[in-house]
Design a protein around this motif. Structure first.
Motif, PDB file in Angstrom:
ATOM      1  N   ASP A   1     -10.030  -0.914  -5.652  1.00 17.81           N
ATOM      2  CA  ASP A   1      -9.814  -1.974  -4.656  1.00 17.81           C
ATOM      3  C   ASP A   1     -10.549  -3.258  -5.022  1.00 17.81           C
ATOM      4  O   ASP A   1     -10.876  -4.075  -4.164  1.00 17.81           O
ATOM      5  CB  ASP A   1     -10.267  -1.498  -3.268  1.00 17.81           C
TER       6      ASP A   1
ATOM      7  N   GLN B   1       0.823  -1.217   0.000  1.00 19.96           N
ATOM      8  CA  GLN B   1       0.000   0.000   0.000  1.00 19.96           C
ATOM      9  C   GLN B   1       0.856   1.265   0.000  1.00 19.96           C
ATOM     10  O   GLN B   1       0.326   2.370  -0.135  1.00 19.96           O
ATOM     11  CB  GLN B   1      -0.922   0.026   1.231  1.00 19.96           C
TER      12      GLN B   1
ATOM     13  N   ASP C   1       0.428   3.557  -3.047  1.00 20.66           N
ATOM     14  CA  ASP C   1      -0.852   4.225  -3.305  1.00 20.66           C
ATOM     15  C   ASP C   1      -0.798   5.723  -3.068  1.00 20.66           C
ATOM     16  O   ASP C   1      -0.092   6.207  -2.178  1.00 20.66           O
ATOM     17  CB  ASP C   1      -1.957   3.626  -2.427  1.00 20.66           C
TER      18      ASP C   1
ATOM     19  N   TYR D   1     -11.837  -0.921   5.932  1.00 16.50           N
ATOM     20  CA  TYR D   1     -12.250  -1.166   4.554  1.00 16.50           C
ATOM     21  C   TYR D   1     -13.672  -1.697   4.581  1.00 16.50           C
ATOM     22  O   TYR D   1     -14.199  -2.046   5.645  1.00 16.50           O
ATOM     23  CB  TYR D   1     -11.321  -2.188   3.881  1.00 16.50           C
TER      24      TYR D   1
END
Length: 353
Positions: A283, A11, A14, A258
């Motif tokens: 995602d 991640q 990102d 999430y």
């Protein structure tokens, strides 16, 4: 209270490297679990992304006048400055298939333990987080022998960490994550394992998803109206502490940063056609919290007081989203306090920065 945040190395890329060691708000955590390292068939351990590991754990590259790393910008250095511990998480859902053979073999166990010690040495970690998902789980190559072998592996790790404590005059943690499913809890020798580990990280999320015929909550606090009543945080925590006699003060409850989106779905407990990979393409239909916030204008928000969680229904798109918001996380934090649990684990910290 422990607040353990998982930081997945993939991640880091990102949002133009938005969440890096320098931007993490360390005051919010007691431990950061750096995920994941991969156990190999012979018991050795490899990186899952050597470029991010180098930059995050050793510090960003300095190319001139000498090629080296700026260690003062590394995750372990900055975490330690703030009094936060950092553990490597070894395994994870995609990389647990080698654990059964490693744990079953004395030579491989020793290789694995040595590799763990080498990781601690290389990156100044404060212990080990073992993420074997899950002992005895046939889907990842598990066998009935895993139950005893998991204990053996933890015992050998704990023994070596105790030695290291004496050498370096500092404590080293051994933690492990566990399934919220009673069937998988049965594959653990709890009374043998508990003295060896510092905390039980209970993965109380992913209770429902695209595999269910009807839409349901990802991480419900209490039993949803439909489905297995144990399939919620309260159910899993109660089984763990009562059926298996795990002391509450050793348990960290999992919370999700999430959600899950389901396509062609117009209601909670409604039919669907799997994850909505169009709306939440970033995602693959399992959006991080910040990506849900970005698209709130497409939805109307609802609160399910039975489970103490929100959900969204599309205004012009037929999409259902189950997720957590500040209100549901507050109720989970309150539950931790009311039930004398040790704390929480967060999967994962880049989801809400």
């Amino acid at each position: 209270i422990e607040i353990v945040g998982y930081f997945p190395n993939w991640q880091w890329y990102d949002r133009n490297h938005l969440v890096d060691p320098e931007s993490i708000i360390y005051e919010k955590y007691t431990i950061i679990n750096y995920a994941f390292f991969r156990p190999q068939a012979d018991g050795s351990i490899t990186s899952t992304d050597s470029w991010s590991d180098e930059n995050l754990l050793l510090g960003p590259m300095i190319w001139w006048p000498v090629v080296t790393h700026d260690s003062t910008k590394s995750l372990p250095f900055l975490a330690h400055q703030a009094g936060v511990k950092v553990l490597p998480s070894i395994g994870g859902w995609n990389d647990s298939y080698n654990f059964p053979a490693i744990a079953a073999n004395a030579v491989k166990r020793q290789t694995f333990v040595n590799a763990c010690l080498a990781l601690i040495e290389a990156y100044d970690f404060d212990g080990i987080d073992l993420d074997w998902e899950y002992p005895g789980f046939t889907g990842n190559g598990g066998t009935p022998a895993d139950k005893q072998n998991f204990t053996l592996l933890l015992q050998e790790l704990r023994d070596e960490l105790d030695e290291l404590e004496i050498q370096n005059s500092q404590p080293y943690l051994l933690t492990s994550c566990f399934s919220a499913d009673e069937e998988k809890m049965l594959n653990i020798e709890w009374q043998n394992v508990l003295p060896l580990i510092d905390m039980v990280n209970l993965m109380t999320y992913d209770f429902h998803g695209s595999w269910d015929p009807e839409s349901n909550h990802n991480a419900p606090m209490y039993p949803p109206q439909y489905g297995n009543p144990d399939w919620c945080i309260d159910g899993a925590f109660t089984i763990l502490t009562q059926t298996f006699s795990v002391p509450p003060e050793k348990v960290n409850i999992g919370v999700a940063f999430y959600g899950k989106s389901l396509a062609n779905c117009t209601q909670l407990y409604g039919t669907h056609t799997g994850y909505d990979v169009t709306t939440f393409w970033e995602d693959e239909g399992v959006p991080l919290y910040y990506n849900i916030l970005k698209k709130m204008n497409l939805f109307t928000s609802y609160w399910d007081d039975q489970v103490k969680c929100p959900y969204l229904l599309g205004n012009t798109i037929n999409t259902f989203v189950t997720y957590d918001d500040p209100q549901s996380l507050r109720s989970k934090a309150q539950y931790v306090k009311d039930n004398n649990a040790k704390g929480i684990i967060i999967w994962e910290i880049t989801g809400d920065y």
